[in-house]
Design a protein around this motif. Structure first.
Motif, PDB file in Angstrom:
ATOM      1  N   ALA A   1      -5.948  -5.746 -10.961  1.00 36.66           N
ATOM      2  CA  ALA A   1      -6.984  -5.087 -11.773  1.00 36.66           C
ATOM      3  C   ALA A   1      -7.564  -3.901 -11.010  1.00 36.66           C
ATOM      4  CB  ALA A   1      -8.083  -6.092 -12.134  1.00 36.66           C
ATOM      5  N   GLY A   2      -7.714  -4.064  -9.691  1.00 41.15           N
ATOM      6  CA  GLY A   2      -8.208  -2.958  -8.864  1.00 41.15           C
ATOM      7  C   GLY A   2      -7.261  -1.761  -8.905  1.00 41.15           C
ATOM      8  N   TYR A   3      -5.981  -2.054  -8.942  1.00 44.04           N
ATOM      9  CA  TYR A   3      -4.981  -0.978  -9.001  1.00 44.04           C
ATOM     10  C   TYR A   3      -4.895  -0.352 -10.400  1.00 44.04           C
ATOM     11  CZ  TYR A   3      -2.902  -2.586  -4.540  1.00 44.04           C
ATOM     12  OH  TYR A   3      -2.665  -2.921  -3.232  1.00 44.04           O
ATOM     13  N   GLY A   4      -5.542  -1.009 -11.369  1.00 38.83           N
ATOM     14  CA  GLY A   4      -5.501  -0.490 -12.734  1.00 38.83           C
ATOM     15  C   GLY A   4      -4.410  -1.125 -13.583  1.00 38.83           C
ATOM     16  N   LEU A   5      -3.861  -2.258 -13.135  1.00 41.39           N
ATOM     17  CA  LEU A   5      -2.793  -2.928 -13.881  1.00 41.39           C
ATOM     18  C   LEU A   5      -3.377  -3.942 -14.861  1.00 41.39           C
ATOM     19  CD1 LEU A   5      -0.355  -3.725 -10.904  1.00 41.39           C
ATOM     20  CD2 LEU A   5      -0.311  -1.736 -12.411  1.00 41.39           C
TER      21      LEU A   5
ATOM     22  N   GLU B   1      -5.853   8.069  -7.996  1.00 42.92           N
ATOM     23  CA  GLU B   1      -5.286   6.776  -8.351  1.00 42.92           C
ATOM     24  C   GLU B   1      -5.854   6.288  -9.686  1.00 42.92           C
ATOM     25  OE1 GLU B   1      -5.796   4.304  -4.934  1.00 42.92           O
ATOM     26  OE2 GLU B   1      -4.508   5.583  -3.729  1.00 42.92           O
ATOM     27  N   ALA B   2      -5.161   5.288 -10.264  1.00 43.83           N
ATOM     28  CA  ALA B   2      -5.558   4.774 -11.573  1.00 43.83           C
ATOM     29  C   ALA B   2      -6.933   4.115 -11.494  1.00 43.83           C
ATOM     30  CB  ALA B   2      -4.525   3.768 -12.036  1.00 43.83           C
ATOM     31  N   ARG B   3      -7.663   4.156 -12.600  1.00 46.42           N
ATOM     32  CA  ARG B   3      -8.967   3.479 -12.632  1.00 46.42           C
ATOM     33  C   ARG B   3      -8.735   1.978 -12.695  1.00 46.42           C
ATOM     34  NH1 ARG B   3     -13.362   6.396 -14.580  1.00 46.42           N
ATOM     35  NH2 ARG B   3     -14.107   4.611 -15.717  1.00 46.42           N
ATOM     36  N   PRO B   4      -9.617   1.203 -12.080  1.00 42.40           N
ATOM     37  CA  PRO B   4      -9.451  -0.260 -12.143  1.00 42.40           C
ATOM     38  C   PRO B   4      -9.484  -0.761 -13.586  1.00 42.40           C
ATOM     39  CG  PRO B   4     -11.132   0.349 -10.548  1.00 42.40           C
ATOM     40  CD  PRO B   4     -10.771   1.598 -11.281  1.00 42.40           C
ATOM     41  N   TYR B   5      -8.779  -1.833 -13.818  1.00 42.07           N
ATOM     42  CA  TYR B   5      -8.717  -2.410 -15.156  1.00 42.07           C
ATOM     43  C   TYR B   5      -9.767  -3.530 -15.273  1.00 42.07           C
ATOM     44  CZ  TYR B   5      -6.787  -5.028 -19.117  1.00 42.07           C
ATOM     45  OH  TYR B   5      -6.629  -5.694 -20.301  1.00 42.07           O
ATOM     46  N   ARG B   6     -10.741  -3.319 -16.153  1.00 36.86           N
ATOM     47  CA  ARG B   6     -11.825  -4.312 -16.360  1.00 36.86           C
ATOM     48  C   ARG B   6     -12.313  -4.880 -15.021  1.00 36.86           C
ATOM     49  NH1 ARG B   6      -9.315  -7.393 -21.661  1.00 36.86           N
ATOM     50  NH2 ARG B   6      -9.390  -5.571 -23.004  1.00 36.86           N
TER      51      ARG B   6
ATOM     52  N   THR C   1     -13.100  -8.813 -14.178  1.00 37.66           N
ATOM     53  CA  THR C   1     -12.108  -9.543 -13.370  1.00 37.66           C
ATOM     54  C   THR C   1     -12.746 -10.057 -12.084  1.00 37.66           C
ATOM     55  OG1 THR C   1     -10.447  -8.027 -14.224  1.00 37.66           O
ATOM     56  CG2 THR C   1      -9.796  -9.395 -12.365  1.00 37.66           C
TER      57      THR C   1
ATOM     58  N   GLY D   1       0.373  10.636  -2.944  1.00 42.28           N
ATOM     59  CA  GLY D   1       0.884   9.534  -3.753  1.00 42.28           C
ATOM     60  C   GLY D   1       0.002   8.300  -3.645  1.00 42.28           C
ATOM     61  N   ARG D   2       0.373   7.286  -4.404  1.00 44.04           N
ATOM     62  CA  ARG D   2      -0.385   6.028  -4.355  1.00 44.04           C
ATOM     63  C   ARG D   2      -0.053   5.285  -3.067  1.00 44.04           C
ATOM     64  NH1 ARG D   2       1.555   3.478  -9.786  1.00 44.04           N
ATOM     65  NH2 ARG D   2       3.438   4.394  -8.893  1.00 44.04           N
TER      66      ARG D   2
ATOM     67  N   ARG E   1     -10.912  -4.285   1.614  1.00 50.30           N
ATOM     68  CA  ARG E   1      -9.556  -4.016   1.113  1.00 50.30           C
ATOM     69  C   ARG E   1      -9.585  -3.826  -0.403  1.00 50.30           C
ATOM     70  NH1 ARG E   1      -4.097  -7.681   1.842  1.00 50.30           N
ATOM     71  NH2 ARG E   1      -2.647  -6.026   1.277  1.00 50.30           N
ATOM     72  N   LEU E   2     -10.419  -4.623  -1.076  1.00 54.49           N
ATOM     73  CA  LEU E   2     -10.529  -4.469  -2.531  1.00 54.49           C
ATOM     74  C   LEU E   2     -11.117  -3.103  -2.890  1.00 54.49           C
ATOM     75  CD1 LEU E   2     -11.669  -8.056  -3.591  1.00 54.49           C
ATOM     76  CD2 LEU E   2      -9.476  -6.965  -4.093  1.00 54.49           C
TER      77      LEU E   2
ATOM     78  N   LEU F   1     -10.522  -0.488  -1.197  1.00 53.54           N
ATOM     79  CA  LEU F   1      -9.380   0.392  -0.979  1.00 53.54           C
ATOM     80  C   LEU F   1      -8.432   0.364  -2.178  1.00 53.54           C
ATOM     81  CD1 LEU F   1      -8.712   2.008   1.575  1.00 53.54           C
ATOM     82  CD2 LEU F   1      -7.250   0.132   2.289  1.00 53.54           C
ATOM     83  N   VAL F   2      -8.317  -0.812  -2.768  1.00 54.69           N
ATOM     84  CA  VAL F   2      -7.421  -1.017  -3.906  1.00 54.69           C
ATOM     85  C   VAL F   2      -7.922  -0.249  -5.142  1.00 54.69           C
ATOM     86  CG1 VAL F   2      -6.899  -2.833  -5.579  1.00 54.69           C
ATOM     87  CG2 VAL F   2      -6.391  -3.180  -3.172  1.00 54.69           C
ATOM     88  N   GLY F   3      -9.216  -0.050  -5.243  1.00 54.02           N
ATOM     89  CA  GLY F   3      -9.731   0.709  -6.386  1.00 54.02           C
ATOM     90  C   GLY F   3     -11.094   0.279  -6.880  1.00 54.02           C
ATOM     91  N   TYR F   4     -11.575  -0.891  -6.438  1.00 54.11           N
ATOM     92  CA  TYR F   4     -12.887  -1.344  -6.892  1.00 54.11           C
ATOM     93  C   TYR F   4     -13.986  -0.478  -6.279  1.00 54.11           C
ATOM     94  CZ  TYR F   4     -10.828  -5.643  -8.701  1.00 54.11           C
ATOM     95  OH  TYR F   4     -10.094  -6.548  -9.422  1.00 54.11           O
TER      96      TYR F   4
ATOM     97  N   LEU G   1      -2.402  12.318   2.207  1.00 51.71           N
ATOM     98  CA  LEU G   1      -1.514  11.282   1.682  1.00 51.71           C
ATOM     99  C   LEU G   1      -1.157  11.694   0.264  1.00 51.71           C
ATOM    100  CD1 LEU G   1      -3.379   8.023   2.762  1.00 51.71           C
ATOM    101  CD2 LEU G   1      -1.435   9.069   3.865  1.00 51.71           C
TER     102      LEU G   1
ATOM    103  N   THR H   1      -5.717  12.889  -1.666  1.00 51.58           N
ATOM    104  CA  THR H   1      -4.681  11.994  -2.183  1.00 51.58           C
ATOM    105  C   THR H   1      -4.494  12.276  -3.672  1.00 51.58           C
ATOM    106  OG1 THR H   1      -6.289  10.329  -2.807  1.00 51.58           O
ATOM    107  CG2 THR H   1      -5.286  10.094  -0.636  1.00 51.58           C
ATOM    108  N   VAL H   2      -3.380  11.837  -4.185  1.00 55.77           N
ATOM    109  CA  VAL H   2      -3.184  11.890  -5.638  1.00 55.77           C
ATOM    110  C   VAL H   2      -4.191  10.925  -6.256  1.00 55.77           C
ATOM    111  CG1 VAL H   2      -1.603  11.209  -7.488  1.00 55.77           C
ATOM    112  CG2 VAL H   2      -0.762  12.495  -5.527  1.00 55.77           C
TER     113      VAL H   2
END
Lengths: 219, 264
Positions: free
Chosen positions: A88-92, B14-19, B23, A62-63, B114-115, B117-120, A60, B11-12
């Motif tokens: 927040a999980g996505y880093g936003l 992904e960004a690290r989770p924010y706080r 949160t 990309g994001r 799912r969370l 998967l999102v980055g947590y 895959l 995969t590329v």
């Protein structure tokens, strides 16, 4: 971009996916169809990492934004809180989440429920929240498992408008679909049967890897 | 069987989770606050059982109780009602905290995956829930102490509160583990009630088997704090903390497994 080679998955003795191979280039909208139990959701779960395949390779690029078939949300949180948690999980940052969630809630017609708990929403609105949670971080690849169940007609149209814009902007989209009336919307359709995929549609050749099968249905 | 190889997904990054933990904790607290009637019921039920049992007991019958001061075991004569009260407090705190833990960790596993998967990460989501359980334990202990202190003769109120907190932490750890391991809520509930009930029955009958049950260090620390002046409860405090840490460690392993993603 999505590339899948030789993917195999079985549940105990039942073989669900067997040597599945395909690719979804940038700027392409691909559907997946098949009978109930054909392995569509299993394929998507393998793609995003929720299920471990028994064999194969997945790339895959990309994001990824993933929308599961059943809303997977924290029931007692409001929409705003839900999106803050996912964001927040996505880093936003909270500001980025507020911006992005506000735009998407307007687009999908659920802005008036921003402060309503998810467990108090109708099925269709929950499905909108389920979809928005997959779009918050502006992904490059969208993997959507029957994302429009319960949508009213306007939202259904907005969904396809959004997907079309996403595709034109260079995103790769995979949508599990049961509706034959939608076939014309897809650049290519992957039919999943007996654990294998066959491709059809106007750009079927673009999704085929060497060991996949090309059919003329829908072309 | 086809010959295909299993390669990891690429995969590329992904960004690290924010706080992430902050949160997730804030949202877990909101979830808890919105389930306040359930939490209130969990405190109310054992508290009412404690009060009914206490006020239907007489205030003259004395019984011998074995209590530790460090490594030395002493026999002290105490009011039967007070002795019973200790076990009822343990029952109340353990049931409240373990049930709270079970109900906080069980629901929404699909959303939690799912969370992930999102980055947590697994520890972000588990520690958010454990912080919430910490709040529940401290609140339920404070409620029990408010009932307990005016009714029972305690040698050390501070040590008794600490011992009850220890019971609460072991309860949280046990409830978390059982909640994650046992697939259906009914069976999980029965196991938690059995753990607290058997502890109480064995303890009051003076059976040696009590020491093999999870609340034993907390019970002994509580008896020492209540009945022995200037008691040294370090040993049982340490042992109880060890039980809690071991159970939390096991819970983390199970949690990580239940919420894991194969491509991370």
């Amino acid at each position: 971009m999505i590339t899948v080679r030789g993917l195999a998955k079985r549940y105990r003795r039942r073989r669900v996916l067997e040597d599945v191979s395909f690719t979804v280039p940038r700027g392409m909208l691909t559907g997946i169809q098949g009978e109930n139990g054909a392995g569509k959701s299993t394929l998507l779960k393998c793609l995003v990492g929720l299920l471990k395949p028994d064999a194969g390779q997945i790339v895959l690029d990309g994001r990824v934004g993933y929308c599961p078939q059943d809303p997977s949300l924290i029931e007692s949180l409001t929409l705003t809180e839900q999106f803050r948690l996912f964001g927040a999980g996505y880093g936003l940052t909270p500001d980025q989440v507020a911006d992005r969630a506000g735009t998407l809630m307007e687009e999908f017609g659920c802005a008036r429920y921003a402060t309503t708990r998810v467990d108090r929403l109708s099925g269709g609105t929950r499905q909108k929240v389920n979809l928005i949670a997959a779009l918050l971080h502006e992904p490059d690849v969208l993997i959507l498992d029957e994302p429009y169940q319960g949508f009213d007609y306007d939202t259904y149209q907005h969904f396809w408008d959004y997907t079309e814009r996403f595709r034109v902007d260079g995103g790769s989209v995979v949508v599990v679909s049961h509706m034959h009336t939608e076939i014309a919307r897809f650049d290519a359709m992957l039919d999943l049967a007996a654990g294998r995929v066959t491709a059809s549609g106007r750009r079927a050749k673009d999704v085929v890897l060497t060991d996949a099968v090309l059919t003329d249905r829908g072309e | 069987m086809m010959a295909v190889r299993l390669d990891p997904v690429r995969t590329v990054r992904e960004a690290r989770p924010y706080r992430a933990t902050g949160t997730a904790t804030r949202m877990s607290v909101l979830e808890l606050l919105r389930r306040w009637p359930s939490m209130l019921f969990m405190i109310f039920m054992p508290a009412s059982y404690f009060l009914v049992s206490y006020f239907t007991s007489d205030a003259v019958t004395m019984v011998p109780a074995l209590a530790y001061d460090g490594d030395v075991q002493r026999t002290v004569q105490v009011l039967d009602r007070d002795f019973k009260a200790l076990y009822l407090a343990v029952l109340g705190i353990s049931v409240t905290s373990s049930f709270a833990a079970m109900t906080v960790v069980r629901p929404g596993m699909a959303a939690l995956r799912r969370l992930r998967l999102v980055g947590y990460r697994a520890h972000h989501l588990l520690s958010a829930r454990l912080y919430v359980l910490l709040i529940i334990t401290v609140v339920s202990t404070a409620v029990f102490m408010a009932i307990f202190v005016p009714l029972v003769n305690l040698e050390s109120v501070a040590l008794a509160a600490t011992a009850l907190l220890l019971v609460g932490f072991v309860g949280v750890a046990l409830g978390t583990l059982i909640g994650l391991l046992v697939p259906r809520e009914f069976e999980a509930s029965m196991l938690l009630i059995a753990a607290a009930g058997v502890q109480m029955a064995l303890g009051r009958s003076g059976a040696d088997a009590e020491r093999f049950l999870p609340y034993w260090p907390g019970v002994e620390a509580l008896k020492s704090a209540a009945f022995v002046s200037g008691a040294d409860v370090t040993r049982f405090g340490g042992l109880g903390a060890l039980y809690a840490v071991a159970l939390f460690g096991l819970s983390y392993i199970v949690w990580n497994r239940r919420t894991r993603l194969w491509r991370r």
